[in-house]
Scaffold this motif. Structure first.
Motif, mmCIF file in Angstrom:
data_model
loop_
_atom_site.group_PDB
_atom_site.id
_atom_site.type_symbol
_atom_site.label_atom_id
_atom_site.label_comp_id
_atom_site.label_asym_id
_atom_site.label_seq_id
_atom_site.Cartn_x
_atom_site.Cartn_y
_atom_site.Cartn_z
ATOM 1 N N LEU A 462 -4.983 17.028 -12.051
ATOM 2 C CA LEU A 462 -4.182 15.914 -11.867
ATOM 3 C C LEU A 462 -4.172 15.300 -13.535
ATOM 4 N N LYS A 463 -3.308 14.083 -13.966
ATOM 5 C CA LYS A 463 -2.817 13.947 -15.304
ATOM 6 C C LYS A 463 -2.400 12.578 -14.826
ATOM 7 N N MET A 464 -2.530 11.605 -16.212
ATOM 8 C CA MET A 464 -1.659 10.483 -16.476
ATOM 9 C C MET A 464 0.008 10.432 -16.623
ATOM 10 N N ASP A 465 -0.410 10.856 -17.983
ATOM 11 C CA ASP A 465 0.619 11.339 -18.829
ATOM 12 C C ASP A 465 0.864 9.542 -19.203
ATOM 13 N N GLN A 470 -0.129 1.719 -11.150
ATOM 14 C CA GLN A 470 0.379 1.880 -10.666
ATOM 15 C C GLN A 470 1.354 2.269 -10.258
ATOM 16 N N SER A 471 1.798 3.309 -11.655
ATOM 17 C CA SER A 471 3.480 4.571 -11.651
ATOM 18 C C SER A 471 2.357 5.472 -11.125
ATOM 19 N N ALA A 472 0.831 6.244 -11.458
ATOM 20 C CA ALA A 472 0.609 6.953 -11.163
ATOM 21 C C ALA A 472 0.304 7.025 -9.799
ATOM 22 N N MET A 473 -0.107 6.146 -9.153
ATOM 23 C CA MET A 473 -0.071 5.792 -8.106
ATOM 24 C C MET A 473 1.422 6.258 -7.223
ATOM 25 N N GLN A 474 2.221 5.502 -7.418
ATOM 26 C CA GLN A 474 3.465 5.877 -6.697
ATOM 27 C C GLN A 474 4.392 7.499 -6.878
ATOM 28 N N GLN A 475 3.980 8.085 -8.538
ATOM 29 C CA GLN A 475 3.766 9.595 -8.543
ATOM 30 C C GLN A 475 2.933 10.320 -7.246
ATOM 31 N N SER A 476 2.305 9.714 -6.896
ATOM 32 C CA SER A 476 0.852 11.349 -6.167
ATOM 33 C C SER A 476 1.643 10.567 -4.782
ATOM 34 N N LEU A 491 2.447 1.682 -0.164
ATOM 35 C CA LEU A 491 1.309 1.121 -0.808
ATOM 36 C C LEU A 491 2.211 0.233 -1.088
ATOM 37 N N HIS A 492 1.374 -1.000 -1.574
ATOM 38 C CA HIS A 492 1.311 -2.425 -2.254
ATOM 39 C C HIS A 492 -0.070 -2.376 -3.482
ATOM 40 N N PHE A 493 0.796 -2.989 -4.338
ATOM 41 C CA PHE A 493 -0.219 -3.253 -5.456
ATOM 42 C C PHE A 493 -0.483 -4.186 -5.979
ATOM 43 N N ASN A 494 -1.330 -5.019 -6.109
ATOM 44 C CA ASN A 494 -1.400 -5.849 -6.720
ATOM 45 C C ASN A 494 -2.128 -6.600 -7.335
ATOM 46 N N ALA A 495 -2.526 -5.794 -8.591
ATOM 47 C CA ALA A 495 -3.473 -5.600 -9.940
ATOM 48 C C ALA A 495 -2.787 -5.397 -11.013
ATOM 49 N N GLY A 496 -1.808 -5.596 -10.864
ATOM 50 C CA GLY A 496 -0.649 -5.399 -12.413
ATOM 51 C C GLY A 496 -1.352 -5.814 -13.465
ATOM 52 N N ASN A 497 -2.088 -6.910 -13.560
ATOM 53 C CA ASN A 497 -2.676 -7.901 -14.287
ATOM 54 C C ASN A 497 -3.997 -7.543 -14.969
ATOM 55 N N ILE A 498 -4.821 -6.488 -14.614
ATOM 56 C CA ILE A 498 -6.163 -5.885 -14.894
ATOM 57 C C ILE A 498 -5.641 -5.080 -15.667
ATOM 58 N N GLU A 505 -9.022 4.221 -13.483
ATOM 59 C CA GLU A 505 -7.538 4.536 -13.155
ATOM 60 C C GLU A 505 -7.270 5.810 -12.781
ATOM 61 N N ILE A 506 -8.477 7.260 -13.266
ATOM 62 C CA ILE A 506 -8.863 8.594 -12.648
ATOM 63 C C ILE A 506 -9.681 8.400 -10.860
ATOM 64 N N HIS A 507 -11.059 7.744 -10.719
ATOM 65 C CA HIS A 507 -11.007 7.302 -9.554
ATOM 66 C C HIS A 507 -10.800 6.868 -8.736
ATOM 67 N N LEU A 508 -9.864 5.653 -9.528
ATOM 68 C CA LEU A 508 -9.092 5.160 -8.086
ATOM 69 C C LEU A 508 -8.040 6.118 -7.449
ATOM 70 N N LEU A 509 -7.341 7.415 -8.743
ATOM 71 C CA LEU A 509 -6.101 7.833 -7.797
ATOM 72 C C LEU A 509 -6.157 8.902 -7.348
ATOM 73 N N GLN A 510 -8.027 9.199 -7.513
ATOM 74 C CA GLN A 510 -8.658 10.470 -6.621
ATOM 75 C C GLN A 510 -9.119 9.875 -5.549
ATOM 76 N N ILE A 511 -9.673 8.948 -5.765
ATOM 77 C CA ILE A 511 -9.779 8.263 -3.520
ATOM 78 C C ILE A 511 -9.006 8.437 -2.996
ATOM 79 N N THR A 512 -7.911 7.487 -3.814
ATOM 80 C CA THR A 512 -6.884 7.668 -2.953
ATOM 81 C C THR A 512 -5.837 8.703 -2.771
#
Length: 611
Positions: A462-465, A470-476, A491-498, A505-512
């Motif tokens: 897995l790569k973030m590139d 949010q983009s990585a979530m949408q791609q995955s 997908l409902h993403f409401n944490a763009g300001n964090i 990011e890797i852990h959130l992506l892997q759990i999802t």
């Protein structure tokens, strides 16, 4: 007075203006007096005419035998004849006007008046009285003609005075124009021309200052000022040229320092072209040669010697005797060394060789020190980056080992136990009848181990590139959506300001990804809803929730190793959160956990430390 006329143009112009004003005043005053006399002449002519008319009226009254009216008109006639209007211009007894008035007065007193008085008292022949009146009127006409001539003479006198005054004023105006033209216009035009020359930057013009008046003094002052400005301008040009040369040199040095800094600190893994940088340094500083010796922190001899040009190496460089350069004690007076030191660590030395008799100026020495510091900082950063890469590599290996131990190793251990159990059953007489359940367990374990192996491979690849979370979530989720036609991933993403850290990011992506794969393979539902939202006070906590509308999971604790739940819980704990698995009232399965991002935790710690 004559000295003032010679020294002051203002005094000359003022004197001329005073003379012109006095001429005008005298002309107007004389005109006023003479015009008053002319006005008296006109009034006298009118009075004479009225006396003539009054004499005929008196004659008519006498003929009508109106004695009382005749006496009154006689008194009125005598009063007019003796009025100041007629007598004011007869003071000169020798003038024709005075003689004419005396003749009228004599005729009145000795002839006409006695005749009128007699005629009022008793009748006399009208012919005698009329003849006397006619003679009196003739003398009055002579008096009127004398008054007219007197008025004409006054008018002629006014014309003469006005003409002489006009001639005098014209002469004074000519003199004033000559003074204005000769003493003001030409000098002022010359001063204006010189001022325009000065305005254009030409300070060679000089004004005439031979006179003693104000403009001559102004010309002398302007010449002196022009000479002073010319000297100052020449001095300023020399200073500007020197400052321009310094600025150009400083600009070249800064540009070169910027290029060196940019190339040294570029993100490329290839080492910088030090020889090209040294050539730039030689071109800017105009020294003979620059050598760069690179050393390790623990070494005492250079592992690379980079000269700015091809040359015969000195004996000390061939023998790698670097003590003199490192200790800043060069063997020749024409070289200066600058050690590459950063944070107390020595990375080599920069040696500058100068022309015979040349000495380093302050800006050159400062530039060499800056370049040596930048090279030392670059080498230090590259060393730190290499150390960071090694640490990252060790961390990745530990992560891989932990993932293999928590998933695949446990599955293989379970299979090993089942094989031992199978062997034990086969050793029994009726073991053939009991083999089938164990084989089913082995098949299930192998399938689970194989699936976990594939998931681990997917995780490791897995790569973030360079994308955001949010983009990585949408791609995955798009990749998972392409593998199934029966499940809709939302997908409902409401944490763009964090600002999440890479680890978060890797852990959130892997759990999802793990939760969505479980829902696709086991939930038997039609929709999976993934939401990442900011919650809590000031939105400083993040909640991840993955929910499906499938059949739900009956015993989450008993199936930790079957669905990768243990790994998901471990990832959640590493982020400081607790993974929750629940079954909503309307069905399905919900996996969620809440954690506080590291950026807010660091801020909270800093605020607590300040307090």
């Amino acid at each position: 007075m004559f000295s003032k006329l010679n020294r002051s143009i203002v005094y000359r112009i003022g004197l001329l203006m005073f003379a012109i004003s006095m001429l005008a005043v005298l002309s107007m005053t004389s005109s006023v007096f003479i015009s008053d006399s002319a006005e008296q002449d006109a009034y006298a002519v009118n009075v004479s005419g009225s006396i003539r008319m009054q004499s005929y009226r008196l004659l008519n009254t006498i003929q009508q035998n109106d004695a009382q009216t005749a006496r009154r008109e006689l008194a009125e006639l005598e009063r007019r004849l003796s009025s100041n209007t007629l007598t004011s211009g007869t003071q000169d007894h020798t003038s024709e006007l005075s003689l004419a008035y005396q003749s009228v007065q004599h005729h009145w007193n000795h002839e006409l008046k006695p005749l009128f008085e007699v005629a009022i008292s008793k009748p006399i022949p009208n012919t005698e009285i009329r003849q006397a009146v006619d003679r009196f009127v003739q003398k009055l006409e002579v008096l009127v003609s004398q008054y007219q001539r007197h008025a004409e003479r006054n008018i002629a006198r006014i014309r003469l005075i006005q003409g002489l005054a006009l001639l005098a004023m014209a002469l004074l105006m000519i003199i004033a124009m000559f003074i204005l033209n000769h003493y003001i216009k030409h000098p002022l035009a010359q001063l204006t021309h010189i001022a325009r020359q000065i305005g254009r930057g030409d300070f060679t013009g000089r004004a005439s200052d031979s006179g003693k008046d104000e403009l001559s003094l102004l010309g002398h002052t302007l010449n002196h000022m022009s000479e002073a400005i010319s000297r100052s301008h020449s001095t300023m040009e020399q200073r500007v040229k020197a400052k321009t040369a310094d600025l150009e040199r400083s600009n070249a040095a800064l540009e070169m320092l910027y290029d060196i800094t940019r190339e040294l600190h570029s993100a490329s893994d290839n080492p910088p072209n030090f020889k090209h940088l040294l050539n730039k340094l030689v071109a800017v500083t105009s020294v003979k040669d620059v050598d760069l010796c690179l050393m390790t922190v623990a070494g005492n001899k250079p592992y690379e010697h980079i000269p700015s040009r091809d040359k015969v190496m000195p004996l000390r460089c061939i023998q790698q005797s670097c003590d003199d350069c490192l200790n800043q004690t060069p063997q020749t007076p024409d070289s200066v060394s600058f050690p590459l030191v950063h944070a107390g660590e020595n990375y080599g030395v920069l040696v500058c060789e100068m022309m015979p008799g040349q000495t380093l100026q302050s800006w050159q020495e400062q530039l060499f020190r800056s370049v040596s510091e930048q090279i030392a900082v670059s080498l230090s950063l590259r060393s730190q980056q290499e150390q960071q890469r090694r640490l990252v590599l060790m961390h990745e290996r530990n992560v891989i080992a932990r993932e293999l131990h928590d998933s695949l190793a446990q599955g293989l251990s379970y299979l090993k136990i089942q094989v031992a159990r199978l062997q034990k059953i086969l050793s029994q007489p009726d073991g053939i009848n009991k083999v089938e359940p164990v084989i089913d367990e082995l098949k299930l374990g192998l399938n689970s181990a194989y699936r976990e192996l594939r998931e681990l491979l997917t995780t490791f690849r897995l790569k973030m590139d360079g994308q955001d979370l949010q983009s990585a979530m949408q791609q995955s989720l798009g990749q998972l959506q392409s593998r199934t036609d029966n499940m809709q991933l939302i997908l409902h993403f409401n944490a763009g300001n964090i600002p999440f850290s890479p680890n978060e990011e890797i852990h959130l992506l892997q759990i999802t990804r793990e939760a969505c794969q479980n829902a696709i393979h086991h939930s038997q539902g039609s929709r999976v809803h993934v939401s990442i939202t900011a919650q809590g006070e000031d939105d400083k906590q993040v909640q991840l929730c993955v929910r499906d509308n499938g059949v739900g999971i009956s015993d989450p604790q008993g199936k930790l190793n079957h669905y990768g739940l243990a790994i998901m819980m471990e990832r959640a704990r590493s982020l400081g959160g607790q993974l929750n698995i629940s079954q909503p009232a309307d069905g399905g399965t919900e996996i969620s956990f809440t954690f506080r991002p590291a950026c807010f935790s660091q801020t909270q710690e800093l605020e607590r430390h300040i307090v």
